[in-house]
Design a protein around this motif. Sequence first.
Motif, PDB file in Angstrom:
ATOM      1  N   ILE A 170       0.826  -1.215   0.000  1.00 45.31           N
ATOM      2  CA  ILE A 170       0.000   0.000   0.000  1.00 45.31           C
ATOM      3  C   ILE A 170       0.857   1.259   0.000  1.00 45.31           C
ATOM      4  O   ILE A 170       0.408   2.329   0.408  1.00 45.31           O
ATOM      5  CB  ILE A 170      -0.975   0.016   1.200  1.00 45.31           C
ATOM      6  CG1 ILE A 170      -0.225  -0.145   2.528  1.00 45.31           C
ATOM      7  CG2 ILE A 170      -2.046  -1.065   1.049  1.00 45.31           C
ATOM      8  CD1 ILE A 170      -1.110   0.033   3.758  1.00 45.31           C
ATOM      9  N   LEU A 171       2.090   1.143  -0.459  1.00 49.79           N
ATOM     10  CA  LEU A 171       2.997   2.289  -0.439  1.00 49.79           C
ATOM     11  C   LEU A 171       2.430   3.472  -1.221  1.00 49.79           C
ATOM     12  O   LEU A 171       2.532   4.622  -0.783  1.00 49.79           O
ATOM     13  CB  LEU A 171       4.352   1.884  -1.020  1.00 49.79           C
ATOM     14  CG  LEU A 171       5.163   0.847  -0.230  1.00 49.79           C
ATOM     15  CD1 LEU A 171       6.428   0.479  -1.001  1.00 49.79           C
ATOM     16  CD2 LEU A 171       5.520   1.371   1.152  1.00 49.79           C
ATOM     17  N   ASN A 172       1.806   3.209  -2.365  1.00 49.82           N
ATOM     18  CA  ASN A 172       1.310   4.289  -3.209  1.00 49.82           C
ATOM     19  C   ASN A 172       0.114   5.022  -2.618  1.00 49.82           C
ATOM     20  O   ASN A 172      -0.215   6.124  -3.053  1.00 49.82           O
ATOM     21  CB  ASN A 172       0.937   3.748  -4.602  1.00 49.82           C
ATOM     22  CG  ASN A 172       2.142   3.291  -5.382  1.00 49.82           C
ATOM     23  OD1 ASN A 172       3.258   3.715  -5.123  1.00 49.82           O
ATOM     24  ND2 ASN A 172       1.925   2.396  -6.340  1.00 49.82           N
ATOM     25  N   GLY A 173      -0.528   4.412  -1.625  1.00 47.52           N
ATOM     26  CA  GLY A 173      -1.706   5.055  -1.040  1.00 47.52           C
ATOM     27  C   GLY A 173      -1.500   5.526   0.378  1.00 47.52           C
ATOM     28  O   GLY A 173      -2.457   5.912   1.052  1.00 47.52           O
ATOM     29  N   THR A 174      -0.254   5.485   0.853  1.00 50.72           N
ATOM     30  CA  THR A 174       0.038   5.820   2.245  1.00 50.72           C
ATOM     31  C   THR A 174       0.898   7.074   2.296  1.00 50.72           C
ATOM     32  O   THR A 174       1.992   7.106   1.708  1.00 50.72           O
ATOM     33  CB  THR A 174       0.764   4.642   2.931  1.00 50.72           C
ATOM     34  OG1 THR A 174      -0.051   3.471   2.823  1.00 50.72           O
ATOM     35  CG2 THR A 174       1.014   4.939   4.404  1.00 50.72           C
ATOM     36  N   HIS A 175       0.409   8.108   3.015  1.00 48.50           N
ATOM     37  CA  HIS A 175       1.081   9.403   2.976  1.00 48.50           C
ATOM     38  C   HIS A 175       1.314  10.034   4.346  1.00 48.50           C
ATOM     39  O   HIS A 175       2.140  10.924   4.469  1.00 48.50           O
ATOM     40  CB  HIS A 175       0.271  10.388   2.126  1.00 48.50           C
ATOM     41  CG  HIS A 175      -0.089   9.862   0.775  1.00 48.50           C
ATOM     42  ND1 HIS A 175       0.840   9.690  -0.230  1.00 48.50           N
ATOM     43  CD2 HIS A 175      -1.274   9.428   0.274  1.00 48.50           C
ATOM     44  CE1 HIS A 175       0.240   9.192  -1.307  1.00 48.50           C
ATOM     45  NE2 HIS A 175      -1.047   9.024  -1.021  1.00 48.50           N
ATOM     46  N   ARG A 176       0.607   9.584   5.367  1.00 45.55           N
ATOM     47  CA  ARG A 176       0.684  10.262   6.663  1.00 45.55           C
ATOM     48  C   ARG A 176       0.322   9.292   7.778  1.00 45.55           C
ATOM     49  O   ARG A 176      -0.286   8.246   7.557  1.00 45.55           O
ATOM     50  CB  ARG A 176      -0.263  11.460   6.673  1.00 45.55           C
ATOM     51  CG  ARG A 176      -1.690  11.107   6.302  1.00 45.55           C
ATOM     52  CD  ARG A 176      -2.496  12.288   5.753  1.00 45.55           C
ATOM     53  NE  ARG A 176      -2.471  13.408   6.670  1.00 45.55           N
ATOM     54  CZ  ARG A 176      -3.011  14.593   6.378  1.00 45.55           C
ATOM     55  NH1 ARG A 176      -3.579  14.799   5.200  1.00 45.55           N
ATOM     56  NH2 ARG A 176      -2.975  15.587   7.255  1.00 45.55           N
ATOM     57  N   ASP A 177       0.711   9.629   9.018  1.00 43.72           N
ATOM     58  CA  ASP A 177       0.456   8.760  10.162  1.00 43.72           C
ATOM     59  C   ASP A 177      -1.023   8.424  10.314  1.00 43.72           C
ATOM     60  O   ASP A 177      -1.382   7.315  10.711  1.00 43.72           O
ATOM     61  CB  ASP A 177       0.956   9.420  11.453  1.00 43.72           C
ATOM     62  CG  ASP A 177       2.454   9.243  11.660  1.00 43.72           C
ATOM     63  OD1 ASP A 177       3.079   8.510  10.869  1.00 43.72           O
ATOM     64  OD2 ASP A 177       2.996   9.843  12.607  1.00 43.72           O
ATOM     65  N   GLY A 178      -1.897   9.396  10.010  1.00 46.83           N
ATOM     66  CA  GLY A 178      -3.326   9.155  10.157  1.00 46.83           C
ATOM     67  C   GLY A 178      -3.854   8.036   9.290  1.00 46.83           C
ATOM     68  O   GLY A 178      -4.949   7.502   9.549  1.00 46.83           O
ATOM     69  N   ASP A 179      -3.089   7.629   8.269  1.00 48.37           N
ATOM     70  CA  ASP A 179      -3.520   6.520   7.414  1.00 48.37           C
ATOM     71  C   ASP A 179      -3.566   5.199   8.173  1.00 48.37           C
ATOM     72  O   ASP A 179      -4.136   4.219   7.669  1.00 48.37           O
ATOM     73  CB  ASP A 179      -2.591   6.396   6.208  1.00 48.37           C
ATOM     74  CG  ASP A 179      -2.775   7.527   5.201  1.00 48.37           C
ATOM     75  OD1 ASP A 179      -3.871   8.108   5.161  1.00 48.37           O
ATOM     76  OD2 ASP A 179      -1.812   7.830   4.463  1.00 48.37           O
ATOM     77  N   ILE A 180      -2.972   5.150   9.353  1.00 49.00           N
ATOM     78  CA  ILE A 180      -3.073   3.942  10.172  1.00 49.00           C
ATOM     79  C   ILE A 180      -4.529   3.579  10.410  1.00 49.00           C
ATOM     80  O   ILE A 180      -4.918   2.410  10.339  1.00 49.00           O
ATOM     81  CB  ILE A 180      -2.321   4.135  11.511  1.00 49.00           C
ATOM     82  CG1 ILE A 180      -0.813   4.069  11.286  1.00 49.00           C
ATOM     83  CG2 ILE A 180      -2.742   3.069  12.530  1.00 49.00           C
ATOM     84  CD1 ILE A 180       0.004   4.326  12.526  1.00 49.00           C
ATOM     85  N   PHE A 181      -5.362   4.578  10.690  1.00 51.13           N
ATOM     86  CA  PHE A 181      -6.769   4.280  10.933  1.00 51.13           C
ATOM     87  C   PHE A 181      -7.491   3.861   9.650  1.00 51.13           C
ATOM     88  O   PHE A 181      -8.447   3.082   9.700  1.00 51.13           O
ATOM     89  CB  PHE A 181      -7.474   5.459  11.591  1.00 51.13           C
ATOM     90  CG  PHE A 181      -7.359   5.465  13.083  1.00 51.13           C
ATOM     91  CD1 PHE A 181      -7.664   4.337  13.836  1.00 51.13           C
ATOM     92  CD2 PHE A 181      -6.956   6.610  13.761  1.00 51.13           C
ATOM     93  CE1 PHE A 181      -7.561   4.335  15.219  1.00 51.13           C
ATOM     94  CE2 PHE A 181      -6.851   6.618  15.147  1.00 51.13           C
ATOM     95  CZ  PHE A 181      -7.161   5.482  15.878  1.00 51.13           C
ATOM     96  N   ARG A 182      -7.060   4.351   8.498  1.00 51.81           N
ATOM     97  CA  ARG A 182      -7.615   3.851   7.238  1.00 51.81           C
ATOM     98  C   ARG A 182      -7.311   2.368   7.083  1.00 51.81           C
ATOM     99  O   ARG A 182      -8.163   1.576   6.647  1.00 51.81           O
ATOM    100  CB  ARG A 182      -7.024   4.611   6.053  1.00 51.81           C
ATOM    101  CG  ARG A 182      -7.478   6.043   5.886  1.00 51.81           C
ATOM    102  CD  ARG A 182      -6.736   6.698   4.719  1.00 51.81           C
ATOM    103  NE  ARG A 182      -6.885   5.953   3.487  1.00 51.81           N
ATOM    104  CZ  ARG A 182      -5.958   5.881   2.531  1.00 51.81           C
ATOM    105  NH1 ARG A 182      -4.789   6.504   2.675  1.00 51.81           N
ATOM    106  NH2 ARG A 182      -6.171   5.180   1.433  1.00 51.81           N
ATOM    107  N   LEU A 183      -6.095   1.980   7.454  1.00 52.66           N
ATOM    108  CA  LEU A 183      -5.694   0.584   7.353  1.00 52.66           C
ATOM    109  C   LEU A 183      -6.494  -0.283   8.312  1.00 52.66           C
ATOM    110  O   LEU A 183      -7.019  -1.343   7.934  1.00 52.66           O
ATOM    111  CB  LEU A 183      -4.193   0.457   7.640  1.00 52.66           C
ATOM    112  CG  LEU A 183      -3.602  -0.952   7.630  1.00 52.66           C
ATOM    113  CD1 LEU A 183      -3.855  -1.643   6.303  1.00 52.66           C
ATOM    114  CD2 LEU A 183      -2.109  -0.887   7.931  1.00 52.66           C
TER     115      LEU A 183
END
Length: 418
Positions: A374-387
């Motif tokens: 998911i490197l191409n869709g991960t940009h910031r720490d807050g993406d942890i909750f998206r995951l």
Amino acid sequence: MYITVSSLVTGILVATTAGVSAIPTKPGKRNSHVRRNVELGPRPEYLINDMDEGWLKNRLSSCLDKKVVTTKFSIGHRGGACLQFPEETLESHTAGIRMGAGIEECDVAFTKDRELVCRHDQCDLHTTTNIVTTPLGAKCTTPFTPASGGNAATAKCCTSDITLAEFKTLCGKMDGFNASATTPEDYLNGTPNWRTDLYSTCATVLSHKEFIRFVDAQGLHFTSELKQPRVPMPFQGNYTTQQYEQQIVDEYIEAGIHPSRVWLQSFVFEDVAYWLRHAPAFGKQAIFLDQSGDGPGTIESAAANLTFYKNAGVRIVGPPLPYLVSVDAKGKYVPSRYATTAKKLGLDIITWSLERSGPLVQAVGKGDYYYSTILNGTHRDGDIFRLVDVLARRVGVLGIFSDWSATVTFYANCFGLF
């Protein structure tokens, strides 16, 4: 190339009978004296504030002042607090439990006198304890050698090098080492800068029996991972792999722990096959940790093996995070083919290990393993909750191993996952 059925079938057949004590007939109740307040600290709110605007951020924000409780969806990886506390120690377990982990993990290795202890690897004492600065360092498989002439400092210290009594004299520390060290003391100074040594003064290492007693006193569930031996088996000529597989079961039985509270794990299929055949009450909730898509394999080939595991009696698979999530054309996280295949087969899933990698911007920049799909869709720490959200709601995992339990506990409470 995926693992062949014939190479795995031997795991079902290779097993020996062993006498055990009577399995407790009742699950037992959570200890009535346990009334632990769950405390999450500032990290969940920090992550929410760092999220992109949208419904998920709004939903999570609405839960910030909600009272939280312990949840089995939150699994304490190596205790559940090893972002800041030495892993596999009493202190990590205490912090992980305070942050609401409902299942606590002990990775199991054996000592020279065949006692079971909590270590992530049989031969990690040189990076996770102070052994090289103690007299026990002389007993290591490879004692400390200083850096010299362009060669890195080295050491290899295993639980099987020392007895349980000797192991208990060690101090747990943050995992890491200084490759340029010229003294044993310098060798210990290798903690990544995104972790901390604030709580790494002299953490308490645990035997497996001590782990069981401590977690039982909290009324929680257990997950013990049988680590692959790093020494030739049979150890000392007569301690077999089957005895090792049985010993972990026997310690739960002897402690009076009902199998419904125990989630055994192993990366070795033969271990799970042994429990399915010789300890079925424990085997039905055993987790096969599937990493067969690494190395020469691929995630697609790992997905192709799932039918065999299902037919062999495995009910729960435990792949790493990247096996379960991919990115679509719009940069959104979506379930992978591995995830959809497992669910179609009726397999339950747990996954590992959230928040193992430090700040996500750094992790993505380094092509970190846990975020490799998911490197191409991960940009910031807050993406942890998206995951976490796609794992919970779309993949439907039973639980998530995390190095900082508060994050998963918060999400689970917000969405009613207990």
